[in-house]
Design a protein around this motif. Structure first.
Motif, PDB file in Angstrom:
ATOM      1  N   TYR A  45      19.878  29.430  26.509  1.00  0.00           N
ATOM      2  CA  TYR A  45      20.215  28.306  27.608  1.00  0.00           C
ATOM      3  C   TYR A  45      20.533  28.892  28.858  1.00  0.00           C
ATOM      4  O   TYR A  45      19.990  28.734  30.013  1.00  0.00           O
ATOM      5  CB  TYR A  45      21.256  27.600  27.066  1.00  0.00           C
ATOM      6  N   LEU A  46      21.021  30.118  28.852  1.00  0.00           N
ATOM      7  CA  LEU A  46      21.488  31.064  30.062  1.00  0.00           C
ATOM      8  C   LEU A  46      20.377  31.504  30.653  1.00  0.00           C
ATOM      9  O   LEU A  46      20.144  31.635  31.931  1.00  0.00           O
ATOM     10  CB  LEU A  46      22.624  32.047  29.616  1.00  0.00           C
ATOM     11  N   PHE A  47      19.357  31.942  29.854  1.00  0.00           N
ATOM     12  CA  PHE A  47      18.156  32.626  30.294  1.00  0.00           C
ATOM     13  C   PHE A  47      17.483  31.735  31.084  1.00  0.00           C
ATOM     14  O   PHE A  47      16.836  31.976  32.089  1.00  0.00           O
ATOM     15  CB  PHE A  47      17.510  33.268  28.839  1.00  0.00           C
ATOM     16  N   ILE A  48      17.322  30.588  30.638  1.00  0.00           N
ATOM     17  CA  ILE A  48      16.276  29.479  31.167  1.00  0.00           C
ATOM     18  C   ILE A  48      17.065  29.140  32.728  1.00  0.00           C
ATOM     19  O   ILE A  48      16.509  28.699  33.504  1.00  0.00           O
ATOM     20  CB  ILE A  48      16.112  28.450  30.229  1.00  0.00           C
ATOM     21  N   ALA A  49      18.269  28.762  32.312  1.00  0.00           N
ATOM     22  CA  ALA A  49      19.111  28.184  33.642  1.00  0.00           C
ATOM     23  C   ALA A  49      19.094  29.208  34.617  1.00  0.00           C
ATOM     24  O   ALA A  49      18.889  28.860  35.761  1.00  0.00           O
ATOM     25  CB  ALA A  49      20.544  27.883  33.369  1.00  0.00           C
ATOM     26  N   ASN A  50      19.421  30.400  34.358  1.00  0.00           N
ATOM     27  CA  ASN A  50      19.230  31.632  35.212  1.00  0.00           C
ATOM     28  C   ASN A  50      17.671  31.739  36.114  1.00  0.00           C
ATOM     29  O   ASN A  50      17.495  31.874  37.168  1.00  0.00           O
ATOM     30  CB  ASN A  50      19.551  32.834  34.821  1.00  0.00           C
ATOM     31  N   VAL A  71       8.787  31.639  30.407  1.00  0.00           N
ATOM     32  CA  VAL A  71       8.359  30.132  29.954  1.00  0.00           C
ATOM     33  C   VAL A  71       7.832  30.342  28.496  1.00  0.00           C
ATOM     34  O   VAL A  71       8.005  29.447  27.678  1.00  0.00           O
ATOM     35  CB  VAL A  71       7.291  29.750  31.019  1.00  0.00           C
ATOM     36  N   PHE A  72       7.161  31.291  28.289  1.00  0.00           N
ATOM     37  CA  PHE A  72       6.397  31.318  26.785  1.00  0.00           C
ATOM     38  C   PHE A  72       7.496  31.368  25.901  1.00  0.00           C
ATOM     39  O   PHE A  72       7.679  30.866  24.768  1.00  0.00           O
ATOM     40  CB  PHE A  72       5.660  32.554  26.798  1.00  0.00           C
ATOM     41  N   MET A  73       8.732  32.318  26.061  1.00  0.00           N
ATOM     42  CA  MET A  73       9.872  32.472  25.339  1.00  0.00           C
ATOM     43  C   MET A  73      10.640  31.025  25.037  1.00  0.00           C
ATOM     44  O   MET A  73      11.072  30.942  23.873  1.00  0.00           O
ATOM     45  CB  MET A  73      10.610  33.640  25.941  1.00  0.00           C
ATOM     46  N   THR A 126       8.266  28.450  22.935  1.00  0.00           N
ATOM     47  CA  THR A 126       8.144  28.983  21.535  1.00  0.00           C
ATOM     48  C   THR A 126       9.699  29.171  20.596  1.00  0.00           C
ATOM     49  O   THR A 126       9.582  28.516  19.677  1.00  0.00           O
ATOM     50  CB  THR A 126       7.465  30.398  21.536  1.00  0.00           C
ATOM     51  N   GLY A 127      10.641  29.618  21.411  1.00  0.00           N
ATOM     52  CA  GLY A 127      11.865  29.663  20.975  1.00  0.00           C
ATOM     53  C   GLY A 127      12.437  28.259  20.797  1.00  0.00           C
ATOM     54  O   GLY A 127      13.113  27.903  19.632  1.00  0.00           O
ATOM     55  N   PHE A 128      12.558  27.383  21.604  1.00  0.00           N
ATOM     56  CA  PHE A 128      12.963  25.952  21.442  1.00  0.00           C
ATOM     57  C   PHE A 128      12.049  24.922  20.461  1.00  0.00           C
ATOM     58  O   PHE A 128      12.560  24.275  19.927  1.00  0.00           O
ATOM     59  CB  PHE A 128      13.349  25.373  22.748  1.00  0.00           C
ATOM     60  N   LEU A 146       6.484  39.325  19.579  1.00  0.00           N
ATOM     61  CA  LEU A 146       5.671  40.158  20.188  1.00  0.00           C
ATOM     62  C   LEU A 146       6.001  40.017  21.757  1.00  0.00           C
ATOM     63  O   LEU A 146       5.934  41.265  22.443  1.00  0.00           O
ATOM     64  CB  LEU A 146       4.229  39.862  19.998  1.00  0.00           C
ATOM     65  N   MET A 147       6.020  38.806  22.315  1.00  0.00           N
ATOM     66  CA  MET A 147       6.653  38.837  23.507  1.00  0.00           C
ATOM     67  C   MET A 147       8.111  39.363  23.956  1.00  0.00           C
ATOM     68  O   MET A 147       7.913  39.956  25.037  1.00  0.00           O
ATOM     69  CB  MET A 147       6.515  37.329  24.139  1.00  0.00           C
TER      70      MET A 147
END
Length: 227
Positions: free
Chosen positions: A73-78, A145-147, A150-152, A186-187
């Motif tokens: 969440y922090l990664f995407i908000a940032n 965006v890819f991470m 796929t993560g969520f 991999l990413m």
């Protein structure tokens, strides 16, 4: 000294604004947390062979997963904040070099050969040069965006009727859950490779250009130098 010549630093330039510096360090923190917890989730080395006692005292995996999601969440908000600041920040907060420009590729290869010690090239960019621009775009802009997707999407598998259950279309594009897990990892390693290369080039540039590359991510200032 640079190639036997003295460098004269004429003035300081405010390159990285405070929001950009905050983004940089929050991004570094979130990547460390995501990678550390992700490695554990994928290979729980601390998992006991036989679990005894109450679940509350054997919840290490749960905590790791919780930290991983929170860091996501922090990664995407940032990331979203950085996109916003690219439009409202100073001239160094956004790219001025684009791959569809011929001049981009000419300087890209000049800078790349310089990084490989195959050609002398005076990098006059106080912000990001074309090599840095392309790397950031590939691994940070697109990679983030890819991470996230796929993560969520994998997170949504735990509750298909929940909010992230709407990302099940990701599996229609990349295949079953195993494929998505593999591509996600991999990413992740690609981003780790980017971080290692970024650290090397930042140290190298600081040593050769003497323009305060490393300290600028704390102070915001770089030096404009010439021979």
């Amino acid at each position: 000294m640079k190639d036997g010549k003295d460098l004269r630093c004429l003035n300081t330039v405010y390159v990285w604004e405070l929001p950009v510096r905050i983004y940089h360090w929050l991004n570094a923190l979130s990547i460390v947390l995501l990678m550390a917890t992700g490695l554990y989730i994928g290979n729980p080395l601390l998992r006991p062979t036989v679990v005894t006692g109450e679940a509350a005292t054997n919840f290490f995996m749960g905590y790791a997963f919780m930290i991983h999601i929170a860091a996501g969440y922090l990664f995407i908000a940032n990331y979203l904040f950085r996109l916003y600041w690219a439009f409202v920040g100073n001239e160094y907060a956004r790219s001025h070099h684009w791959p569809w420009q011929k001049s981009f590729w000419i300087e890209f290869f000049d800078v790349l050969l310089s990084y490989l010690f195959l050609k002398h090239h005076k990098d006059e960019h106080l912000g990001h040069n074309p090599v840095a621009n392309l790397a950031y775009f590939g691994f940070i802009m697109v990679g983030s965006v890819f991470m996230a997707l796929t993560g969520f999407a994998m997170y949504g598998e735990l509750n298909p009727n929940g909010f992230f259950g709407g990302l099940q279309w990701v599996f229609h594009i990349f295949g079953p859950s195993y494929n998505v897990h593999m591509l996600h990892r991999l990413m992740a390693w690609g981003i780790v490779g980017f971080v290692v290369t970024h650290l090397y080039l930042a140290i190298r540039h600081d040593m050769f250009a003497r323009n305060g590359t490393l300290s600028s991510m704390v102070s915001g200032y770089k030096f404009r130098c010439e021979e």
